[in-house]
Write an enzyme that holds these catalytic residues in place. Sequence first.
Site, PDB file in Angstrom:
ATOM      1  NE  ARG A  23      -3.736   0.388   2.170  1.00 21.18           N
ATOM      2  CZ  ARG A  23      -4.553   0.873   3.106  1.00 21.18           C
ATOM      3  NH1 ARG A  23      -4.688   0.243   4.266  1.00 21.18           N
ATOM      4  NH2 ARG A  23      -5.222   1.982   2.885  1.00 21.18           N
ATOM      5  CE1 TYR A  31      -1.587   6.975   4.273  1.00 18.96           C
ATOM      6  CE2 TYR A  31       0.782   7.262   4.536  1.00 18.96           C
ATOM      7  CZ  TYR A  31      -0.466   6.961   5.065  1.00 18.96           C
ATOM      8  OH  TYR A  31      -0.560   6.651   6.398  1.00 18.96           O
ATOM      9  CG  ASP A  56      -7.179   2.829  15.379  1.00 19.35           C
ATOM     10  OD1 ASP A  56      -6.717   2.599  16.523  1.00 19.35           O
ATOM     11  OD2 ASP A  56      -6.532   3.421  14.491  1.00 19.35           O
TER      12      ASP A  56
END
Length: 296
Positions: A136, A138, A169
């Site tokens: 991943r 940004y 979270d």
Amino acid sequence: MAATRAIAVASNTTTASATCLLFKKPFLSKQSTLCFKNLKPASSLVSKRLFTCRAIYNPEVQIKEEGQPETLDYRVFFVENSGKKVSPWHDIPLHMGDGVFNFIVEIPKESSAKMEVATDEPFTPIKQDIKKGKLRYYPYNINWNYGLLPQTWEDPELANAEVEGAFGDNDPVDVVEIGESQRKIGQILKVKPLAALAMIDEGELDWKIVAISLDDPKASLVNDIDDVEKHFPGTLTAIRDWFRDYKIPDGKPANKFGLGNKAANRDFALKVITETNESWAKLVKRSVRGGDLSLV
């Protein structure tokens, strides 16, 4: 080829004492509380309550990279001088005294690889986040050093009445460090909190503590939220907007923020840190459920 490089816990010196911490092996042979009061002999230790006594603790660790960056196998481990692995989440102390805290860099400023502590792996190394088998990133660079406060945890079963009843979270508390220098993955800095943003990501509360490293040239000028507005004008708004919008290019909705969509002051940030430190202590003592989280 794996690479190893030594780093100090922080790049500046703190002489003040730090709040008492719960330490887990391998820094100590048994899980225990290490407390010194104003550098007095051990016989002067009288406090029995966690988080209220005073302590000085300045460990030195190294980071050991395994695998190649930007691969699925890449990990950044933390090891003590003997070579034993330690957890950056559990074994690096949070408090350094007088409102100063250790901050662990996961993502250097002006980079886009989404690095994070692997909370479900032994010794919780830093790795690049993966989704659907792919690394991943940004959609654009983050403009600040980003990482976590060790020995904190946002409890997913604890509702926060001040932030729309949102639940934690399940991660350590995030830090956005606004200093001028680009730091390195795994670097540990002494920082002072300045403000807090209550991000709500898909219904989960994801605190962002805004802080500055003590070795930054402007560190002495900023001690609270008003100082940030004065010496770093527009920064708090820019941080909020960045985290609000970063998922939009992937077709997801914008994140929301509690507390009136505004940053809270230093005292509120310290309150968040205290509460999440207490949640972490319950986690490692197994008085609350940890699910798949690694406590090693």
